[in-house]
Design a protein around this motif. Structure first.
Motif, mmCIF file in Angstrom:
data_model
loop_
_atom_site.group_PDB
_atom_site.id
_atom_site.type_symbol
_atom_site.label_atom_id
_atom_site.label_comp_id
_atom_site.label_asym_id
_atom_site.label_seq_id
_atom_site.Cartn_x
_atom_site.Cartn_y
_atom_site.Cartn_z
ATOM 1 N N GLY A 1 -105.960 -18.373 -16.373
ATOM 2 C CA GLY A 1 -106.512 -17.322 -15.518
ATOM 3 C C GLY A 1 -107.846 -16.798 -16.010
ATOM 4 N N GLU A 2 -108.023 -16.735 -17.319
ATOM 5 C CA GLU A 2 -109.280 -16.248 -17.895
ATOM 6 C C GLU A 2 -110.446 -17.202 -17.636
ATOM 7 O OE1 GLU A 2 -108.693 -15.368 -22.032
ATOM 8 O OE2 GLU A 2 -107.071 -13.948 -21.610
ATOM 9 N N LEU A 3 -110.127 -18.435 -17.286
ATOM 10 C CA LEU A 3 -111.162 -19.442 -17.035
ATOM 11 C C LEU A 3 -111.352 -19.717 -15.543
ATOM 12 C CD1 LEU A 3 -110.232 -21.886 -19.924
ATOM 13 C CD2 LEU A 3 -112.110 -20.244 -19.858
ATOM 14 N N GLY A 4 -110.716 -18.915 -14.704
ATOM 15 C CA GLY A 4 -110.900 -19.063 -13.263
ATOM 16 C C GLY A 4 -109.891 -19.952 -12.565
ATOM 17 N N PHE A 5 -108.826 -20.331 -13.263
ATOM 18 C CA PHE A 5 -107.787 -21.159 -12.660
ATOM 19 C C PHE A 5 -106.658 -20.281 -12.144
ATOM 20 C CE2 PHE A 5 -109.760 -23.845 -15.928
ATOM 21 C CZ PHE A 5 -110.217 -24.876 -15.129
ATOM 22 N N ARG A 6 -106.042 -20.709 -11.048
ATOM 23 C CA ARG A 6 -104.900 -19.989 -10.479
ATOM 24 C C ARG A 6 -103.631 -20.802 -10.660
ATOM 25 N NH1 ARG A 6 -109.109 -19.213 -7.169
ATOM 26 N NH2 ARG A 6 -108.487 -20.764 -5.639
ATOM 27 N N LEU B 1 -106.271 -30.195 -8.755
ATOM 28 C CA LEU B 1 -106.893 -28.880 -8.799
ATOM 29 C C LEU B 1 -107.596 -28.688 -7.464
ATOM 30 C CD1 LEU B 1 -107.660 -26.336 -10.443
ATOM 31 C CD2 LEU B 1 -109.759 -27.560 -11.072
ATOM 32 N N ASP B 2 -107.202 -27.655 -6.748
ATOM 33 C CA ASP B 2 -107.818 -27.346 -5.453
ATOM 34 C C ASP B 2 -109.055 -26.500 -5.725
ATOM 35 O OD1 ASP B 2 -108.399 -26.910 -2.811
ATOM 36 O OD2 ASP B 2 -106.626 -25.684 -2.400
ATOM 37 N N ALA B 3 -110.169 -27.176 -6.021
ATOM 38 C CA ALA B 3 -111.450 -26.523 -6.303
ATOM 39 C C ALA B 3 -112.194 -26.335 -4.985
ATOM 40 C CB ALA B 3 -112.270 -27.366 -7.275
ATOM 41 N N PRO B 4 -113.048 -25.318 -4.886
ATOM 42 C CA PRO B 4 -113.738 -25.060 -3.609
ATOM 43 C C PRO B 4 -114.465 -26.262 -3.009
ATOM 44 C CG PRO B 4 -114.000 -23.180 -5.052
ATOM 45 C CD PRO B 4 -113.323 -24.259 -5.870
ATOM 46 N N PRO B 5 -115.194 -27.069 -3.800
ATOM 47 C CA PRO B 5 -115.885 -28.186 -3.148
ATOM 48 C C PRO B 5 -114.978 -29.354 -2.772
ATOM 49 C CG PRO B 5 -116.866 -27.722 -5.307
ATOM 50 C CD PRO B 5 -115.647 -26.882 -5.174
ATOM 51 N N ARG B 6 -113.901 -29.582 -3.592
ATOM 52 C CA ARG B 6 -113.044 -30.738 -3.342
ATOM 53 C C ARG B 6 -111.852 -30.720 -4.288
ATOM 54 N NH1 ARG B 6 -113.785 -34.672 -7.337
ATOM 55 N NH2 ARG B 6 -115.722 -34.508 -8.498
ATOM 56 N N LEU B 7 -110.878 -31.576 -4.003
ATOM 57 C CA LEU B 7 -109.745 -31.756 -4.909
ATOM 58 C C LEU B 7 -110.195 -32.543 -6.135
ATOM 59 C CD1 LEU B 7 -106.960 -32.714 -2.346
ATOM 60 C CD2 LEU B 7 -107.238 -30.520 -3.534
ATOM 61 N N VAL B 8 -109.638 -32.175 -7.294
ATOM 62 C CA VAL B 8 -109.976 -32.835 -8.556
ATOM 63 C C VAL B 8 -108.674 -33.287 -9.217
ATOM 64 C CG1 VAL B 8 -111.043 -32.517 -10.827
ATOM 65 C CG2 VAL B 8 -111.990 -31.319 -8.834
ATOM 66 N N ASP B 9 -108.623 -34.530 -9.664
ATOM 67 C CA ASP B 9 -107.479 -35.000 -10.439
ATOM 68 C C ASP B 9 -107.490 -34.317 -11.805
ATOM 69 O OD1 ASP B 9 -106.735 -36.753 -8.430
ATOM 70 O OD2 ASP B 9 -107.633 -38.508 -9.383
ATOM 71 N N GLU C 1 -116.628 -29.543 -15.456
ATOM 72 C CA GLU C 1 -117.858 -28.885 -14.999
ATOM 73 C C GLU C 1 -117.517 -27.488 -14.513
ATOM 74 O OE1 GLU C 1 -120.155 -31.314 -12.298
ATOM 75 O OE2 GLU C 1 -119.472 -33.149 -13.305
ATOM 76 N N GLU C 2 -118.469 -26.581 -14.590
ATOM 77 C CA GLU C 2 -118.257 -25.163 -14.265
ATOM 78 C C GLU C 2 -117.634 -24.940 -12.881
ATOM 79 O OE1 GLU C 2 -119.039 -22.265 -16.108
ATOM 80 O OE2 GLU C 2 -119.374 -23.568 -17.833
ATOM 81 N N TRP C 3 -117.938 -25.770 -11.911
ATOM 82 C CA TRP C 3 -117.420 -25.575 -10.555
ATOM 83 C C TRP C 3 -115.942 -25.936 -10.442
ATOM 84 C CZ3 TRP C 3 -115.266 -29.761 -8.182
ATOM 85 C CH2 TRP C 3 -115.635 -31.026 -8.634
ATOM 86 N N MET C 4 -115.399 -26.566 -11.460
ATOM 87 C CA MET C 4 -114.006 -27.011 -11.422
ATOM 88 C C MET C 4 -113.054 -25.864 -11.757
ATOM 89 S SD MET C 4 -114.283 -30.721 -13.207
ATOM 90 C CE MET C 4 -115.239 -32.047 -12.483
ATOM 91 N N THR C 5 -112.923 -24.962 -10.814
ATOM 92 C CA THR C 5 -111.953 -23.878 -10.902
ATOM 93 C C THR C 5 -111.154 -23.904 -9.605
ATOM 94 O OG1 THR C 5 -113.463 -22.266 -9.942
ATOM 95 C CG2 THR C 5 -113.466 -22.457 -12.346
ATOM 96 N N GLY C 6 -110.090 -23.178 -9.563
ATOM 97 C CA GLY C 6 -109.284 -23.149 -8.345
ATOM 98 C C GLY C 6 -107.814 -23.113 -8.687
ATOM 99 N N THR C 7 -107.006 -23.568 -7.748
ATOM 100 C CA THR C 7 -105.551 -23.499 -7.872
ATOM 101 C C THR C 7 -104.980 -24.847 -8.297
ATOM 102 O OG1 THR C 7 -105.480 -21.835 -6.110
ATOM 103 C CG2 THR C 7 -103.417 -22.956 -6.636
ATOM 104 N N LEU C 8 -104.127 -24.814 -9.314
ATOM 105 C CA LEU C 8 -103.419 -26.021 -9.719
ATOM 106 C C LEU C 8 -102.357 -26.328 -8.663
ATOM 107 C CD1 LEU C 8 -102.766 -28.228 -11.809
ATOM 108 C CD2 LEU C 8 -101.170 -26.592 -12.857
ATOM 109 N N VAL C 9 -102.314 -27.572 -8.217
ATOM 110 C CA VAL C 9 -101.328 -28.022 -7.239
ATOM 111 C C VAL C 9 -100.408 -29.005 -7.941
ATOM 112 C CG1 VAL C 9 -100.970 -29.150 -5.011
ATOM 113 C CG2 VAL C 9 -103.019 -27.737 -5.382
ATOM 114 N N HIS C 10 -99.160 -28.574 -8.150
ATOM 115 C CA HIS C 10 -98.199 -29.423 -8.862
ATOM 116 C C HIS C 10 -97.722 -30.593 -8.015
ATOM 117 C CE1 HIS C 10 -97.321 -27.892 -12.763
ATOM 118 N NE2 HIS C 10 -96.881 -26.723 -12.377
ATOM 119 N N ASP C 11 -97.373 -31.662 -8.700
ATOM 120 C CA ASP C 11 -96.688 -32.806 -8.121
ATOM 121 C C ASP C 11 -95.434 -32.305 -7.394
ATOM 122 O OD1 ASP C 11 -94.527 -34.953 -8.254
ATOM 123 O OD2 ASP C 11 -96.186 -36.087 -9.110
ATOM 124 N N ARG C 12 -95.106 -32.914 -6.295
ATOM 125 C CA ARG C 12 -93.958 -32.490 -5.486
ATOM 126 C C ARG C 12 -92.643 -32.469 -6.269
ATOM 127 N NH1 ARG C 12 -92.495 -32.305 0.126
ATOM 128 N NH2 ARG C 12 -90.238 -32.502 0.248
#
Length: 174
Positions: A127-132, A63-71, A152-163
């Motif tokens: 999308g309703e929870l802030g994920f792209r 997950l490409d979240a604003p502060p950092r990548l999240v597994d 945690e609330e800050w964990m929003t952003g774009t899902l980055v799929h495995d290659r």
């Protein structure tokens, strides 16, 4: 019904499950399962009377979240032999996939699939929870997520799929 880890002896049966469950797309889904297998920490089968009747994989994505990548986890693919659909195998596999994701400490588990099916199993529109979505080819309603322990609330952003998903053109509608 027994839900257990997939073994190498199950590979042919797993391919047969996906070919049967997905009809014309079955070969593509079976190839996706084969390609994902080496990097996916959870590959589970549903077994009835010694026969593999269903299969699910859960793999690490980002997950490409604003502060950092999240597994995070992605549930894909999920397949059940047509003769065993609507008999609890899929529901049991989804529950086991959620437990596998929890066991790895991932704060969220994503899926691309039928919202009517997955919403009954705890998934909500991402999308309703802030994920792209990782691709615009995924219909917004088909992009689901279940939030797990550690979210945690800050964990929003774009899902980055495995290659592998990209290499096999297995993202979104084809």
């Amino acid at each position: 019904m027994l839900i257990r880890p997939e073994s190498p002896a199950d590979h042919d049966a797993v391919r047969a499950v996906h070919r049967s469950a997905f009809g014309d797309d079955g070969d593509h889904v079976a190839a996706l399962a084969d390609a994902l297998r080496p990097g996916h920490p959870a590959s589970l089968v549903a077994e009835v009377d010694g026969t593999v009747v269903g299969h699910v994989m859960v793999g690490r994505n980002l997950l490409d979240a604003p502060p950092r990548l999240v597994d995070v986890g992605v549930l894909s693919p999920l397949g059940v032999l047509p003769g065993f659909q609507r008999r609890g195998a899929g529901t049991a596999l989804v529950a086991a996939a959620q437990e596998a994701a929890r066991g790895r400490g991932w704060p969220a588990l994503f899926v691309e699939g039928d919202p009517a099916y997955y919403s009954r199993r705890g998934f909500r529109p991402g999308g309703e929870l802030g994920f792209r979505r990782p691709s615009l080819r995924i219909p917004p309603a088909a992009f689901g997520v279940v939030l797990l322990d550690g979210y945690e609330e800050w964990m929003t952003g774009t899902l980055v799929h495995d290659r592998v998903f990209w290499d096999l053109d297995a993202v979104g509608l084809r």
